[in-house]
Design an enzyme around this catalytic site. Structure first.
Site, short mmCIF file in Angstrom:
data_model
loop_
_atom_site.label_atom_id
_atom_site.label_comp_id
_atom_site.label_asym_id
_atom_site.label_seq_id
_atom_site.Cartn_x
_atom_site.Cartn_y
_atom_site.Cartn_z
N TYR A 167 -21.96 18.95 -1.71
CA TYR A 167 -21.05 19.47 -2.73
C TYR A 167 -21.78 19.88 -4.00
O TYR A 167 -21.31 20.75 -4.72
CB TYR A 167 -20.00 18.41 -3.09
CG TYR A 167 -18.83 18.36 -2.16
CD1 TYR A 167 -19.00 18.01 -0.83
CD2 TYR A 167 -17.55 18.65 -2.61
CE1 TYR A 167 -17.93 17.95 0.04
CE2 TYR A 167 -16.46 18.59 -1.75
CZ TYR A 167 -16.65 18.24 -0.43
OH TYR A 167 -15.58 18.19 0.41
N LYS A 173 -25.58 10.69 9.95
CA LYS A 173 -26.03 11.52 11.08
C LYS A 173 -27.55 11.35 11.16
O LYS A 173 -28.31 12.32 11.02
CB LYS A 173 -25.60 12.98 10.82
CG LYS A 173 -25.80 13.91 12.00
CD LYS A 173 -24.86 13.66 13.17
CE LYS A 173 -25.23 14.52 14.36
NZ LYS A 173 -24.48 14.16 15.59
N ASP A 228 -20.10 11.76 14.25
CA ASP A 228 -19.28 12.34 15.34
C ASP A 228 -18.60 11.23 16.13
O ASP A 228 -17.41 11.33 16.49
CB ASP A 228 -20.12 13.27 16.24
CG ASP A 228 -21.47 12.69 16.65
OD1 ASP A 228 -21.85 11.62 16.14
OD2 ASP A 228 -22.15 13.32 17.49
N ASP A 279 -15.20 13.36 3.10
CA ASP A 279 -14.10 14.32 2.94
C ASP A 279 -13.37 14.50 4.26
O ASP A 279 -12.15 14.42 4.34
CB ASP A 279 -14.68 15.67 2.46
CG ASP A 279 -13.60 16.73 2.32
OD1 ASP A 279 -12.54 16.41 1.75
OD2 ASP A 279 -13.81 17.86 2.80
N ASP A 315 -9.55 12.58 5.64
CA ASP A 315 -8.37 13.34 6.09
C ASP A 315 -7.93 12.86 7.47
O ASP A 315 -6.74 12.70 7.74
CB ASP A 315 -8.68 14.84 6.16
CG ASP A 315 -8.21 15.58 4.91
OD1 ASP A 315 -8.11 14.92 3.85
OD2 ASP A 315 -7.95 16.79 4.98
C1 IPM Z 1 -10.59 16.11 -1.48
C2 IPM Z 1 -10.43 17.61 -1.45
C3 IPM Z 1 -11.53 18.22 -2.31
C4 IPM Z 1 -12.85 17.81 -1.72
C5 IPM Z 1 -11.42 19.75 -2.46
C6 IPM Z 1 -10.08 20.16 -3.01
C7 IPM Z 1 -12.54 20.32 -3.28
O1 IPM Z 1 -10.46 18.06 -0.16
O2 IPM Z 1 -10.47 15.51 -2.57
O3 IPM Z 1 -10.83 15.53 -0.43
O4 IPM Z 1 -13.34 18.47 -0.79
O5 IPM Z 1 -13.43 16.84 -2.19
MG MG Z 2 -10.58 16.56 1.32
#
Ligand code: IPM
Ligand code: MG
Length: 368
Positions: free
Chosen positions: A154, A203, A235, A259, A263
């Site tokens: 990032y 990884k 993975d 990240d 999710d």
């Molecule tokens: C998160 C989001 C952010 C990230 C985006 C919006 C830049 O997906 O907070 O997980 O990738 O960190």
């Molecule tokens: Mg995210």
């Protein structure tokens, strides 16, 4: 930060309502904070801050240096959500560094918020929403993803150039040992307060940065003999999260992997509208936000689930202000409202009572 009366505090909270459903859900979290503060004789001083699309509309950029300075002057910041629909919103006609998300990355970096805590919990009352088979989730799961937030891909150098007539894009993934050590320590500290298990995800079969990650995590682990450390390739971790989520306590991982895995972990709970998060630096300062996005499709309709934001406010009281009892009271109030069968539309099921955003906020307040 301490008030005149013993045990009472004046809480200086920055508020970034943000875009999409942000303003609606933050309004409910502020209601809950106000009710809690009144019960415990604390006072709250809110500072409204602009970030993301809301800031672009006023200032032309997603986060100004003045806003960063105002945020720094607060004890903690509560954030709703930022961003809009990338296909239709004019914000996404701007160059990448001026889009809403750039504001989020800038505040993380400027405030040095390197430790991102993302709990993924299966609520007993909401088991039905979990997309996994019951035999896999029997007994529930409760994990904490500890994601490194200010390093790695990032924030590495990036560029897009034309080399010998061929467009080529570079993103670099860099970690130094200090960045790894400080996040690893946080991970182990949290594990000590939980089930004392850390799964470090990397990884290391491919990446140098992951091999260094593994080495430093092992060094840190030596200081925590009570914590069991396991290494897992990313993975495999993605598979294990759906195969047997109960095996995880603390997942410790770098920015990009965190990240993606966070999710996935939130999805397997089936109720992303319930999940809070905290981003912390070396001090008590933190940025607290729901795990879900800005959901522009339902913005302004009064139907968004405010619980993740309310639980983020509880996390704020716990981590930035050491107000554990107050945080417990908010979490218990959320539990009561769910037990009584109230649901926003995203977690609605047969036989339950559907309420809107404000209705949910009011109900939670009524149990504080
Ligand atoms: C998160 C989001 C952010 C990230 C985006 C919006 C830049 O997906 O907070 O997980 O990738 O960190
Ligand atoms: Mg995210």
């Amino acid at each position: 930060m301490f008030g005149k009366e013993e045990g009472t505090m004046n809480l200086k909270i920055g508020v970034i309502k943000g875009d999409g459903i942000g303003p609606e859900i933050v309004t409910e979290a502020m209601k809950v904070l106000d009710k809690t503060a009144a019960r415990y004789n604390h006072t709250i001083e809110y500072t409204q801050l602009l970030m993301g699309g809301a800031s672009i509309d006023v200032n032309g950029i997603p986060l100004t240096d003045e806003t960063v300075a105002s945020a720094k002057a607060c004890d903690a910041v509560l954030l709703g959500s930022i961003g809009g629909d990338a296909k239709t919103s004019p914000w996404y006609q701007l160059e990448p560094s001026k889009r809403p998300e750039a504001g989020l990355l800038k505040i993380r970096k400027e405030l040095n918020l390197f430790a991102n805590l993302r709990p993924a919990v299966l609520y007993d009352e909401l088991k039905g929403a979990c997309p996994l088979k019951e035999e896999i989730t029997d007994g529930g799961f409760d994990m904490m993803i500890m994601r490194e937030l200010t390093g790695g891909l990032y924030f590495g150098d990036r560029k897009t150039v034309c080399e010998d007539g061929v467009m080529t894009a570079y993103d670099s993934l860099t970690y130094n040992e200090n960045e790894i050590r400080r996040i690893a320590k946080r991970g182990f500290d949290i594990a000590m307060k939980r089930r004392k298990k850390v799964t470090s995800v990397d990884k290391a079969n491919v990446l140098d940065s992951s091999r260094l990650w593994r080495k430093i995590v092992e060094e840190v682990a030596a200081d925590y003999p009570e914590v069991t450390l396991t290494h897992m390739l990313v993975d495999n971790c993605a598979m294990q999260l759906v195969k047997d989520p109960r095996q995880f306590d603390v997942i410790l991982t770098e920015n990009m992997f965190g990240d993606i895995l966070s999710d996935e972990a939130s999805m397997v709970t089936g109720s992303i509208g319930m999940l809070a998060s905290a981003s912390l630096n070396e001090t008590k300062f933190g940025l607290y936000e729901p795990s879900g996005g800005s959901a522009p499709d339902i913005a302004g309709k009064g139907i968004a689930n405010p619980i993740a934001t309310i639980l983020s406010a509880a996390m704020m009281l716990r981590y930035s202000f050491d107000l554990d009892e107050e945080a417990d009271v908010i979490e218990a109030a959320v539990g009561e409202v769910l037990k009584k069968g109230y649901r926003t539309i995203d977690i609605m099921s047969e036989g339950k009572t559907q309420v809107g955003t404000a209705g949910m906020g009011d109900l939670i307040c009524s149990f504080i």
